[in-house]
Design an enzyme around this catalytic site. Structure first.
Site, PDB file in Angstrom:
ATOM      1  N   CYS A 283      -3.137   0.842   6.979  1.00  0.00           N
ATOM      2  CA  CYS A 283      -3.358   0.058   8.204  1.00  0.00           C
ATOM      3  C   CYS A 283      -4.014   0.903   9.274  1.00  0.00           C
ATOM      4  O   CYS A 283      -4.486   0.371  10.273  1.00  0.00           O
ATOM      5  CB  CYS A 283      -2.031  -0.463   8.714  1.00  0.00           C
ATOM      6  SG  CYS A 283      -0.889   0.872   9.003  1.00  0.00           S
TER       7      CYS A 283
ATOM      8  N   GLU B 166       8.338   2.131  14.755  1.00  0.00           N
ATOM      9  CA  GLU B 166       9.091   2.564  13.575  1.00  0.00           C
ATOM     10  C   GLU B 166       9.147   4.081  13.555  1.00  0.00           C
ATOM     11  O   GLU B 166       8.208   4.750  14.010  1.00  0.00           O
ATOM     12  CB  GLU B 166       8.433   2.025  12.297  1.00  0.00           C
ATOM     13  CG  GLU B 166       8.518   0.496  12.217  1.00  0.00           C
ATOM     14  CD  GLU B 166       8.288  -0.023  10.811  1.00  0.00           C
ATOM     15  OE1 GLU B 166       7.185   0.191  10.268  1.00  0.00           O
ATOM     16  OE2 GLU B 166       9.215  -0.644  10.258  1.00  0.00           O
TER      17      GLU B 166
ATOM     18  N   GLU C 262       4.571  -4.630  12.353  1.00  0.00           N
ATOM     19  CA  GLU C 262       3.624  -3.531  12.089  1.00  0.00           C
ATOM     20  C   GLU C 262       2.464  -4.146  11.335  1.00  0.00           C
ATOM     21  O   GLU C 262       2.520  -4.311  10.125  1.00  0.00           O
ATOM     22  CB  GLU C 262       4.313  -2.437  11.286  1.00  0.00           C
ATOM     23  CG  GLU C 262       5.505  -1.821  11.971  1.00  0.00           C
ATOM     24  CD  GLU C 262       5.124  -1.067  13.237  1.00  0.00           C
ATOM     25  OE1 GLU C 262       6.016  -0.749  14.027  1.00  0.00           O
ATOM     26  OE2 GLU C 262       3.924  -0.800  13.431  1.00  0.00           O
TER      27      GLU C 262
ATOM     28  N   ASN D 275       0.805  -1.229   0.000  1.00  0.00           N
ATOM     29  CA  ASN D 275       0.000   0.000   0.000  1.00  0.00           C
ATOM     30  C   ASN D 275       0.830   1.268   0.000  1.00  0.00           C
ATOM     31  O   ASN D 275       0.454   2.270  -0.596  1.00  0.00           O
ATOM     32  CB  ASN D 275      -0.984  -0.019   1.163  1.00  0.00           C
ATOM     33  CG  ASN D 275      -0.281  -0.144   2.499  1.00  0.00           C
ATOM     34  OD1 ASN D 275       0.904  -0.416   2.564  1.00  0.00           O
ATOM     35  ND2 ASN D 275      -1.028   0.090   3.559  1.00  0.00           N
TER      36      ASN D 275
HETATM   37  N1  LIG Z   1       0.986  -1.771  10.773  1.00  0.00           N
HETATM   38  C1  LIG Z   1       1.347  -1.183   9.652  1.00  0.00           C
HETATM   39  O1  LIG Z   1       2.186  -0.262   9.625  1.00  0.00           O
HETATM   40  C2  LIG Z   1       0.760  -1.658   8.361  1.00  0.00           C
HETATM   41  C3  LIG Z   1      -0.011  -2.806   8.260  1.00  0.00           C
HETATM   42  N2  LIG Z   1      -0.503  -3.209   7.045  1.00  0.00           N
HETATM   43  C4  LIG Z   1      -1.359  -4.365   6.974  1.00  0.00           C
HETATM   44  O2  LIG Z   1      -0.993  -5.206   5.859  1.00  0.00           O
HETATM   45  C5  LIG Z   1      -2.172  -5.761   5.279  1.00  0.00           C
HETATM   46  C6  LIG Z   1      -2.257  -5.385   3.811  1.00  0.00           C
HETATM   47  O3  LIG Z   1      -0.989  -5.428   3.230  1.00  0.00           O
HETATM   48  P1  LIG Z   1      -0.539  -6.750   2.513  1.00  0.00           P
HETATM   49  O4  LIG Z   1       0.726  -6.525   1.784  1.00  0.00           O
HETATM   50  O5  LIG Z   1      -1.699  -7.354   1.783  1.00  0.00           O
HETATM   51  O6  LIG Z   1      -0.224  -7.687   3.777  1.00  0.00           O
HETATM   52  P2  LIG Z   1       0.254  -9.178   3.726  1.00  0.00           P
HETATM   53  O7  LIG Z   1       0.354  -9.549   5.136  1.00  0.00           O
HETATM   54  O8  LIG Z   1      -0.510 -10.043   2.812  1.00  0.00           O
HETATM   55  O9  LIG Z   1       1.743  -9.088   3.096  1.00  0.00           O
HETATM   56  C7  LIG Z   1       2.701  -8.289   3.740  1.00  0.00           C
HETATM   57  C8  LIG Z   1       4.072  -8.751   3.281  1.00  0.00           C
HETATM   58  O10 LIG Z   1       4.282 -10.064   3.770  1.00  0.00           O
HETATM   59  C9  LIG Z   1       4.602 -10.899   2.683  1.00  0.00           C
HETATM   60  N3  LIG Z   1       4.169 -12.262   2.979  1.00  0.00           N
HETATM   61  C10 LIG Z   1       2.968 -12.828   2.758  1.00  0.00           C
HETATM   62  N4  LIG Z   1       3.002 -14.118   3.154  1.00  0.00           N
HETATM   63  C11 LIG Z   1       4.260 -14.338   3.628  1.00  0.00           C
HETATM   64  C12 LIG Z   1       4.948 -15.474   4.176  1.00  0.00           C
HETATM   65  N5  LIG Z   1       4.344 -16.658   4.301  1.00  0.00           N
HETATM   66  N6  LIG Z   1       6.238 -15.332   4.544  1.00  0.00           N
HETATM   67  C13 LIG Z   1       6.868 -14.144   4.393  1.00  0.00           C
HETATM   68  N7  LIG Z   1       6.288 -13.053   3.880  1.00  0.00           N
HETATM   69  C14 LIG Z   1       4.999 -13.155   3.515  1.00  0.00           C
HETATM   70  C15 LIG Z   1       3.887 -10.291   1.505  1.00  0.00           C
HETATM   71  O11 LIG Z   1       4.473 -10.742   0.292  1.00  0.00           O
HETATM   72  C16 LIG Z   1       4.160  -8.831   1.753  1.00  0.00           C
HETATM   73  O12 LIG Z   1       5.464  -8.539   1.321  1.00  0.00           O
HETATM   74  C17 LIG Z   1      -3.327  -5.197   6.058  1.00  0.00           C
HETATM   75  O13 LIG Z   1      -3.673  -6.107   7.085  1.00  0.00           O
HETATM   76  C18 LIG Z   1      -2.757  -3.932   6.690  1.00  0.00           C
HETATM   77  O14 LIG Z   1      -3.404  -3.591   7.878  1.00  0.00           O
HETATM   78  C19 LIG Z   1      -0.261  -2.536   5.882  1.00  0.00           C
HETATM   79  C20 LIG Z   1       0.519  -1.385   5.960  1.00  0.00           C
HETATM   80  C21 LIG Z   1       1.023  -0.843   7.209  1.00  0.00           C
HETATM   81  O1  LIG Z   2       1.378   1.165   5.339  1.00  0.00           O
HETATM   82  C1  LIG Z   2       0.628   1.857   6.002  1.00  0.00           C
HETATM   83  O2  LIG Z   2      -0.594   1.681   6.060  1.00  0.00           O
HETATM   84  C2  LIG Z   2       1.237   2.975   6.755  1.00  0.00           C
HETATM   85  O3  LIG Z   2       1.882   2.493   7.916  1.00  0.00           O
HETATM   86  C3  LIG Z   2       0.200   3.966   7.124  1.00  0.00           C
HETATM   87  S1  LIG Z   2       0.929   5.515   7.259  1.00  0.00           S
HETATM   88  O4  LIG Z   2       2.296   5.379   7.853  1.00  0.00           O
HETATM   89  O5  LIG Z   2       1.018   6.052   5.872  1.00  0.00           O
HETATM   90  O6  LIG Z   2       0.025   6.268   8.115  1.00  0.00           O
END
Ligand SMILES: NC(=O)C1=CN([C@@H]2O[C@H](COP(=O)(O)OP(=O)(O)OC[C@H]3O[C@@H](n4cnc5c(N)ncnc54)[C@H](O)[C@@H]3O)[C@@H](O)[C@H]2O)C=CC1
Ligand SMILES: O=C(O)[C@H](O)CS(=O)(=O)O
Length: 506
Positions: free
Chosen positions: A307, A485, A273, A173
């Protein structure tokens, strides 16, 4: 495994860039730009029309991971011995190069993620802010302590050292900002990195790796492996590799739990995160225009795919109807379309699965008693062709039994729930297994103070819909993960602290 020696910018997509050499479609292992050992590839699709294949990228496997970690390890021996001043200077050069190439980096983000150019340019600036921040932190964050020992014969000191090889797992994202939010502090600490971007969005990370080289970093400081369909094997190889000492993940809670399990055998240090389910609480005394602006920013930034997106919007009964009317009038003005069109305010979602999730959340909510206040009735809610679009939607009558209340929608669907008392709002807000971000709109400092203390999240915005900045500690509680972070805390995640006790007597 073939290497063409260049960065593979054979695509017509490269012609969109001022500097076509930033269009890189090969993995980065030390000084080499390579195909994967398997020779397999995957395609990056433009979410704006789901047709154009933006690039063909190597589908990596365990051998590629091992090569990348070996490159990290050999370079770590040299890079970990650099001074904090040297690492600070390098990060400043990298920051300057990132900003100097903002147009091309933004183009790559638009093409791989679909977001608007304005959002993509803002992301590049946000990404660079972590580089300049950790250029400043590099020297500050490496300081140790001298401790007054109770035993007069002893001198106790602490020193901070880089933890070693770091794995950075990135979401799609904010592909570049999430890359620098990890790579910045890791390089500041003296670590070397194996970076795995999300399969949907590898291009901005691969371009960034080119800028790392141009900034003067030794080859092997930043290595990039890519995968879309082989992520389980690649992830396992990373998590179980004994020379990877740290994994920093930004992604879903589901993947976070998997990474933690797989990293247990080598007891890696983790930064998690993860997912959110951010509540917004709008009190009767809120300034309504400010609340509308902030709610829509928190809801619709990156088309709702952050997120910290507003996932449950709780509005006190006295302002509820007025708030709804104002929200509808404002959300109507959000034009969806191609990210390169300057009149577009909302880009597409990342995949058709993301569109389907929005449709399913709306359908489920309506079946369980919610009302469609604004937006199309599913299933006619999304176009039969064109990009991965889901129309902006407002639902009222949200309740805890609805999927939209317990899962991240990750799309432009605003779910509204009326409440009566402050205590009720706090109870609803905390009824979640995750706790990343939250937002409160009130002009009463006492309410703001009570809510700030009572809401179970890692971050809270008071009268603002933006709670992220490089200087603010970013991270959650409960199943949103752990670790911070950015901020003055972000560098310690990539360090060890060693205590040294010396007998200075005699
Ligand atoms: N806390 C935060 O700062 C953030 C959290 N998110 C969360 O991420 C999700 C959406 O982003 P996505 O990329 O779809 O998340 P995702 O969890 O599907 O993927 C995140 C990363 O993990 C990798 N991944 C997936 N399966 C894996 C495995 N088995 N082993 C190692 N790596 C693996 C993906 O290829 C990607 O690079 C939402 O739940 C959102 O809330 C997104 C951005 C920021
Ligand atoms: O990947 C994300 O969703 C980011 O952590 C949200 S923010 O840093 O742009 O608020």
């Amino acid at each position: 495994m073939s290497s063409n020696g260049t960065n593979g910018n054979t695509s017509s997509e490269a012609s969109r860039l001022k500097d076509p050499s930033l269009f890189s479609t090969k993995i980065v292992i030390g000084s080499q730009r390579l195909d994967s050992h398997s020779g397999k590839t995957f395609d990056v699709v433009y979410p704006g029309d789901r047709k154009v294949i933006v690039a063909t990228i190597p589908e990596c496997n365990t051998q590629d991971v091992n090569d990348a970690v070996s490159s990290c390890l050999s370079t770590f021996k040299e890079f970990s011995q650099t001074t904090a001043r040297q690492r600070s200077d390098l990060l400043r050069k990298l920051n300057d190069l990132t900003l100097a190439n903002i147009d091309d980096l933004a183009t790559l983000i638009v093409r791989e993620n679909g977001k608007t150019r304005a959002e993509a340019e803002a992301e590049v600036k946000y990404a660079a802010s972590f580089l300049s921040w950790f250029a400043n932190m590099a020297e500050v964050g490496c300081q140790g302590e001298t401790i007054a020992a109770a035993n007069p014969s002893m001198r106790i000191q602490t020193i901070r050292q880089p933890i070693g090889v770091v794995a950075c797992l990135l979401p799609w994202n904010l592909p570049l900002a999430m890359a620098t939010r990890k790579i910045g502090p890791a390089l500041a600490a003296g670590c070397t990195c194996i970076v795995k971007p999300a399969g949907e969005t590898p291009l901005s990370t691969l371009a960034f790796a080119e800028l790392v080289k141009r900034a003067g970093y030794p080859d092997g400081c930043v290595n990039v492996v890519t995968t879309l369909d082989n992520v389980a094997e690649v992830g396992k190889a990373i998590c179980e590799h004994k020379h990877v000492r740290k994994v920093s993940l930004t992604g879903s809670t589901r993947v976070g739990k998997l990474i933690a399990q797989q990293s247990a055998s080598t007891l890696k240090k983790l930064s998690m995160e993860l997912g959110g389910n951010s509540p917004v609480i709008v009190m009767n005394d809120a300034t309504i225009d400010k609340a509308i602006t902030g709610v829509l920013l928190a809801k619709l930034r990156t088309s709702g795919q952050t997120c910290v997106a507003a996932n449950r919007i709780l509005v006190q009964s006295g302002i509820h109807d007025k708030f709804l009317e104002a929200l509808k009038e404002k959300i109507k003005t959000y034009k969806q379309g191609d990210g390169e069109d300057s009149s577009t305010m909302l880009g597409p979602l990342i995949t058709d699965r993301a569109v389907e999730k929005c449709r399913a959340h709306v359908a489920d909510a309506l079946e369980k008693g919610a009302e469609l206040y604004y937006g199309p009735q599913p299933p006619s809610s999304f176009p039969d062709e064109g990009g991965f679009f889901y129309p902006p939607t407002i639902l009222t009558g949200l309740s805890d039994d609805m999927q939209i209340a317990t899962e991240e929608t990750f799309g432009p669907v605003a779910a509204i729930r009326k409440f009566e008392t402050e205590e009720e709002a706090l109870e609803i807000a905390n009824n979640s297994d995750v706790g990343l971000g939250a937002y409160v709109y009130t002009n009463d400092l006492r309410v703001a103070a009570r809510m700030s203390a009572g809401i179970e999240t890692g971050m809270i915005g008071i009268n603002t819909g933006m709670l992220s900045a490089c200087e603010a500690p970013f991270g959650g509680v409960k199943e949103s993960g752990y670790g911070k972070e950015g901020s003055i805390h972000g560098m310690a995640e990539y360090q060890i602290m060693k205590s040294i006790t010396t007998d200075v007597s005699g």
